[in-house]
Write a protein that holds these residues in place. Sequence first.
Motif, PDB file in Angstrom:
ATOM      1  N   SER A 482      -7.719 -39.656 -29.688  1.00 38.99           N
ATOM      2  CA  SER A 482      -8.513 -38.578 -29.105  1.00 38.99           C
ATOM      3  C   SER A 482      -7.823 -37.262 -29.441  1.00 38.99           C
ATOM      4  CB  SER A 482      -8.624 -38.738 -27.583  1.00 38.99           C
ATOM      5  OG  SER A 482      -7.366 -38.503 -26.971  1.00 38.99           O
ATOM      6  N   ASN A 483      -8.593 -36.188 -29.400  1.00 38.02           N
ATOM      7  CA  ASN A 483      -8.019 -34.879 -29.707  1.00 38.02           C
ATOM      8  C   ASN A 483      -6.913 -34.492 -28.733  1.00 38.02           C
ATOM      9  OD1 ASN A 483      -9.721 -34.505 -31.895  1.00 38.02           O
ATOM     10  ND2 ASN A 483     -11.328 -33.550 -30.655  1.00 38.02           N
ATOM     11  N   ASP A 484      -6.982 -35.071 -27.540  1.00 33.29           N
ATOM     12  CA  ASP A 484      -5.968 -34.738 -26.536  1.00 33.29           C
ATOM     13  C   ASP A 484      -4.580 -35.220 -26.934  1.00 33.29           C
ATOM     14  OD1 ASP A 484      -7.918 -33.574 -25.000  1.00 33.29           O
ATOM     15  OD2 ASP A 484      -8.286 -35.383 -23.787  1.00 33.29           O
ATOM     16  N   LEU A 485      -4.512 -36.212 -27.831  1.00 37.42           N
ATOM     17  CA  LEU A 485      -3.199 -36.732 -28.235  1.00 37.42           C
ATOM     18  C   LEU A 485      -2.327 -35.643 -28.853  1.00 37.42           C
ATOM     19  CD1 LEU A 485      -4.023 -40.240 -29.787  1.00 37.42           C
ATOM     20  CD2 LEU A 485      -2.637 -39.765 -27.763  1.00 37.42           C
ATOM     21  N   TRP A 486      -2.957 -34.690 -29.553  1.00 40.98           N
ATOM     22  CA  TRP A 486      -2.189 -33.631 -30.208  1.00 40.98           C
ATOM     23  C   TRP A 486      -1.492 -32.738 -29.187  1.00 40.98           C
ATOM     24  CZ3 TRP A 486      -1.507 -33.843 -35.328  1.00 40.98           C
ATOM     25  CH2 TRP A 486      -2.426 -34.596 -36.081  1.00 40.98           C
ATOM     26  N   TRP A 487      -2.007 -32.691 -27.976  1.00 43.13           N
ATOM     27  CA  TRP A 487      -1.493 -31.734 -26.988  1.00 43.13           C
ATOM     28  C   TRP A 487      -0.823 -32.429 -25.802  1.00 43.13           C
ATOM     29  CZ3 TRP A 487      -1.755 -27.750 -29.856  1.00 43.13           C
ATOM     30  CH2 TRP A 487      -2.831 -27.593 -30.727  1.00 43.13           C
ATOM     31  N   GLN A 488      -0.591 -33.729 -25.899  1.00 42.96           N
ATOM     32  CA  GLN A 488       0.087 -34.450 -24.823  1.00 42.96           C
ATOM     33  C   GLN A 488       1.600 -34.350 -25.003  1.00 42.96           C
ATOM     34  OE1 GLN A 488      -1.146 -38.514 -24.494  1.00 42.96           O
ATOM     35  NE2 GLN A 488      -3.212 -38.009 -23.762  1.00 42.96           N
ATOM     36  N   PHE A 489       2.277 -33.932 -23.965  1.00 44.52           N
ATOM     37  CA  PHE A 489       3.732 -33.820 -23.988  1.00 44.52           C
ATOM     38  C   PHE A 489       4.273 -34.620 -22.805  1.00 44.52           C
ATOM     39  CE2 PHE A 489       2.044 -30.062 -26.032  1.00 44.52           C
ATOM     40  CZ  PHE A 489       2.793 -29.995 -27.196  1.00 44.52           C
ATOM     41  N   ALA A 490       4.853 -35.764 -23.101  1.00 45.66           N
ATOM     42  CA  ALA A 490       5.370 -36.643 -22.051  1.00 45.66           C
ATOM     43  C   ALA A 490       6.523 -37.445 -22.629  1.00 45.66           C
ATOM     44  CB  ALA A 490       4.272 -37.577 -21.533  1.00 45.66           C
ATOM     45  N   VAL A 491       7.385 -37.921 -21.748  1.00 41.39           N
ATOM     46  CA  VAL A 491       8.535 -38.714 -22.195  1.00 41.39           C
ATOM     47  C   VAL A 491       8.061 -39.941 -22.944  1.00 41.39           C
ATOM     48  CG1 VAL A 491      10.525 -40.063 -21.436  1.00 41.39           C
ATOM     49  CG2 VAL A 491      10.013 -37.865 -20.341  1.00 41.39           C
ATOM     50  N   SER A 492       6.988 -40.552 -22.522  1.00 44.99           N
ATOM     51  CA  SER A 492       6.473 -41.759 -23.166  1.00 44.99           C
ATOM     52  C   SER A 492       5.444 -41.452 -24.249  1.00 44.99           C
ATOM     53  CB  SER A 492       5.836 -42.671 -22.117  1.00 44.99           C
ATOM     54  OG  SER A 492       4.776 -41.983 -21.449  1.00 44.99           O
ATOM     55  N   GLY A 493       5.315 -40.192 -24.640  1.00 46.53           N
ATOM     56  CA  GLY A 493       4.284 -39.798 -25.606  1.00 46.53           C
ATOM     57  C   GLY A 493       4.716 -39.965 -27.046  1.00 46.53           C
ATOM     58  N   ASP A 494       5.147 -41.181 -27.444  1.00 51.52           N
ATOM     59  CA  ASP A 494       5.581 -41.423 -28.824  1.00 51.52           C
ATOM     60  C   ASP A 494       4.461 -41.173 -29.828  1.00 51.52           C
ATOM     61  OD1 ASP A 494       8.232 -42.156 -28.279  1.00 51.52           O
ATOM     62  OD2 ASP A 494       7.627 -44.181 -27.725  1.00 51.52           O
ATOM     63  N   THR A 495       3.247 -41.574 -29.469  1.00 47.50           N
ATOM     64  CA  THR A 495       2.124 -41.407 -30.392  1.00 47.50           C
ATOM     65  C   THR A 495       1.876 -39.936 -30.693  1.00 47.50           C
ATOM     66  OG1 THR A 495       1.129 -43.377 -29.394  1.00 47.50           O
ATOM     67  CG2 THR A 495      -0.277 -42.028 -30.800  1.00 47.50           C
ATOM     68  N   SER A 496       1.861 -39.106 -29.659  1.00 47.20           N
ATOM     69  CA  SER A 496       1.642 -37.673 -29.862  1.00 47.20           C
ATOM     70  C   SER A 496       2.737 -37.062 -30.717  1.00 47.20           C
ATOM     71  CB  SER A 496       1.561 -36.967 -28.501  1.00 47.20           C
ATOM     72  OG  SER A 496       0.495 -37.480 -27.732  1.00 47.20           O
ATOM     73  N   ARG A 497       3.959 -37.471 -30.446  1.00 42.07           N
ATOM     74  CA  ARG A 497       5.070 -36.925 -31.242  1.00 42.07           C
ATOM     75  C   ARG A 497       4.942 -37.341 -32.710  1.00 42.07           C
ATOM     76  NH1 ARG A 497       8.031 -37.464 -26.298  1.00 42.07           N
ATOM     77  NH2 ARG A 497       8.484 -39.682 -26.651  1.00 42.07           N
ATOM     78  N   PHE A 498       4.500 -38.571 -32.938  1.00 36.19           N
ATOM     79  CA  PHE A 498       4.316 -39.034 -34.316  1.00 36.19           C
ATOM     80  C   PHE A 498       3.257 -38.200 -35.031  1.00 36.19           C
ATOM     81  CE2 PHE A 498       1.382 -41.656 -36.897  1.00 36.19           C
ATOM     82  CZ  PHE A 498       2.158 -41.766 -38.036  1.00 36.19           C
ATOM     83  N   PHE A 499       2.105 -37.981 -34.371  1.00 35.01           N
ATOM     84  CA  PHE A 499       1.039 -37.196 -35.000  1.00 35.01           C
ATOM     85  C   PHE A 499       1.518 -35.792 -35.351  1.00 35.01           C
ATOM     86  CE2 PHE A 499      -2.330 -40.051 -32.992  1.00 35.01           C
ATOM     87  CZ  PHE A 499      -2.634 -40.649 -34.208  1.00 35.01           C
ATOM     88  N   ARG A 500       2.207 -35.157 -34.412  1.00 37.69           N
ATOM     89  CA  ARG A 500       2.647 -33.775 -34.672  1.00 37.69           C
ATOM     90  C   ARG A 500       3.687 -33.713 -35.796  1.00 37.69           C
ATOM     91  NH1 ARG A 500       1.946 -33.451 -28.874  1.00 37.69           N
ATOM     92  NH2 ARG A 500       4.087 -34.153 -28.534  1.00 37.69           N
TER      93      ARG A 500
END
Length: 866
Positions: A482-500
Amino acid sequence: MTQEKTGQRWTAWLGVVVGSVIFAVALYALRQEFGSYSVRQVRFSVRSLDPIFVVRGALFAIGAYAALIACDVLALRYVKSELPTKRIAIISFIAFSFSNALGFPLILGGGLRYRLYNAAGLSSAEIALTIAFNSVTFWLGVLSVAGGSLLFAPIGSAEFLGVPLSSLRPVGALLVLSVAAYLVLCTWYRRPIRILGWEFLPPSGRIALAQVVISIVDWTLVAAVIWAVLPLPPQGLTFGIVLCAFALAQVAGLVSHVPGGLGVFEFTFVALLSAYAEPTQLLSAVIVFRIIYYLFPLGIALVLLATDELSRGGSRLARFARTASGWAPGAAPALFSLTTFIGGMILLFSGATPEIRLRLRFVSNLVPLAVIESSHFVASLTGAALLILAHGLGRRLDAAYYLTVGALTVGIVTSLLKGFDYEEAAGLAVILVTLVPARRHFYRSSSLTAEFLSRRWLLMTGTVLAMSGWLGFFAYKNVAYSNDLWWQFAVSGDTSRFFRSMLGVSVGVALLALHQLLRPVAANSAIPDAPTLELLKTIVHASPDTLSYLALLGDKPLLFSDDDGAFVMYGVEGRSFVAMGDPVGSPRSRKELAWAFRALADRHGGTAVFYQVRKHNLPLYLDMGLSLLKLGEEGRVPLRDFNLDGGSRKRLRRAVRVVEAAGGSFEMYRGAAAVDAILPALKPVSDEWLAARGSREKGFSLGFWNESYLRSTSIAVVRQGEQIVAFANLWEGAEEEEVTVDLMRYTQLAPEGTMEFLFVNSMLWSRGRGFSHFNVGMAPLSGLENRQLAPVWNRVGALLFKHADNFYNFQGLRGFKEKFDPVWEPRYLASRGGFALPRILTNVSALVSRGPRGLIPKRRSGPLSL
């Protein structure tokens, strides 16, 4: 010729594109194959592997490398070398370990064999035959095992890319028949074979049969490695089936031209055996196989390479000298390039996979979330940067060295901050600690962006980036996008960090690739070969312009006129194409040649610069739209009336008498034979002169010690008794126009006034041969006017000439030359003006000083530092 080279370039790039497409298809197919599996399942399969399987695989790997060593032993026996088997084994293992792990066997394995076998005493022809013999042995193994697998293996109804393998049995028969034909040829054809100018006897029938047997044993043992690390295979998965799949997967990897067959081998192997075992089991076996057969031997080979070099020589001092002067300068940049590339892979692969939860919670209790997020992003960018910087290290660029040291430091810190990945940090720290003391090996001052990335490096970098992206998408394939993944910042947010991080890496690499594609093609600045130097001598000896002798140094590229009657000698520094002096040769060709040089610089995105040009050519440079800058003045002594009579020559007469009273005498050596005989006695004088000044040879606009060049000049010598204490080489212009002095060197034993004595006698000798002028050379910055309305450069130059004695003895040099009453003539720089001028002057200075290090002033010895 141009069309042929263009065709070769397109063919080479076509190979890269085809390899990249195959690799991309393989990654996509792997993703489809593992669509229902996760990274954790693959990790679990690897970790649950019984250690006894790993030991069994390692034993097979040892046997496989023993077979590879036997290939080299057989090759050396074929070329009739008496090199000891132990020495052959070490060299063979090192070469095969590098080429197996990194691909490009002819470049890596062949290069290492040449280096090590050459040091062991083999000739270039013997080494070339050995490399060719090994290549033939390798392909005999490929043909035998692949052909036999297609022809005899129990592959059943297996298919690859929709093609039933049973339908390929005729191909297998053809491959096996080609091996049989090779054996028949070697047995019955015993006459020399000539290929591309090389003539050699084919191996005997016994040697050829040994080649086939050894290569089959090698391939069988390598396949046994991957078979050994498979978990207890299901019913029906026999070694014959694994050997067949392994052989076909290796052939697919070879055809793809992807380094190490990465991705292509995995996909082919898993696809062929997916009917017999779980894909996760197969992939885990391939991962362990690559570690056992590729990575472990590569690490051992690195240690052996260093140990082998250190073990040569009889004493510790001899070992150290041999290592420092022989191995390190040649091998260190390549080794650091390799380790830095591996460091970049570590950071990229780490950024594409999930962090260990326990460590991540530990870090989150110590630092804010923003630090974790930014560290992950920066670590991935640093990994991509290390892939590019590794190329610069291989080219010995000093900028790459400094940037790599900084990038490794950043990588260590960010590895710890993004998830306490201390294993990665430790690996990067080892690379950094070994790199820091190696500064002396990276001496090239060329800009990092001035170096084109080779096709091989582009392919390797693209392979790693694509593999990193594939790992990430495979690891997070169960996360709904989802587009929200790009803007999620959390300790468990490995997926978001990978995309960025992948977006940042992709944009950065894309910008670099765009820069590489859009910037002008680098000039082909090859130095002249022997036939070209012979043509040069004809032009130079027919030219009254003695500055043309600098072309005989052989250190400058050349641009010839269409009729080969004139030339421009030049150097390239940064974006400055700097011509040394005016065009030389036929007057009718000079004007067109100057414009051709301007076009050459424009074609490559550079700036045309003409350095130390004479006043009679200034209208030409003004017509070309160039600005003029006075560099100083050149002194030319009229010889018709030159003598030591009169009050103005009193100091010269005194200097001559002092030297003669000390036993000094003057001699002149002309002709290649006479000069060649005296050169061994002149070399110590030159070395002492350089050492006394803590200096090194200059270049471009100045001569340097080059025996081939010196043989083309005349040598004036001053002796004290029988010992040579000073010398100078002289350029003799055509039409008896002038004689010019170039190198001027003397020892500390030279009596006071030796250089005056040398100059006076050289002038008298030149006058006696009918020359009209004696050129004493440039007095930099002299003759510049420090007036209120004068250009800024003239005013700055005049101030430097007057007050910069601590940097360079400008006034002393001019004063020494004034003793001979020369007529001073201005010399100019013709180039673009404005804001480009500082850069151009810096580039010219770097050319003359042979790099930025030469710009640093050294101590002066003596009153003039001539």
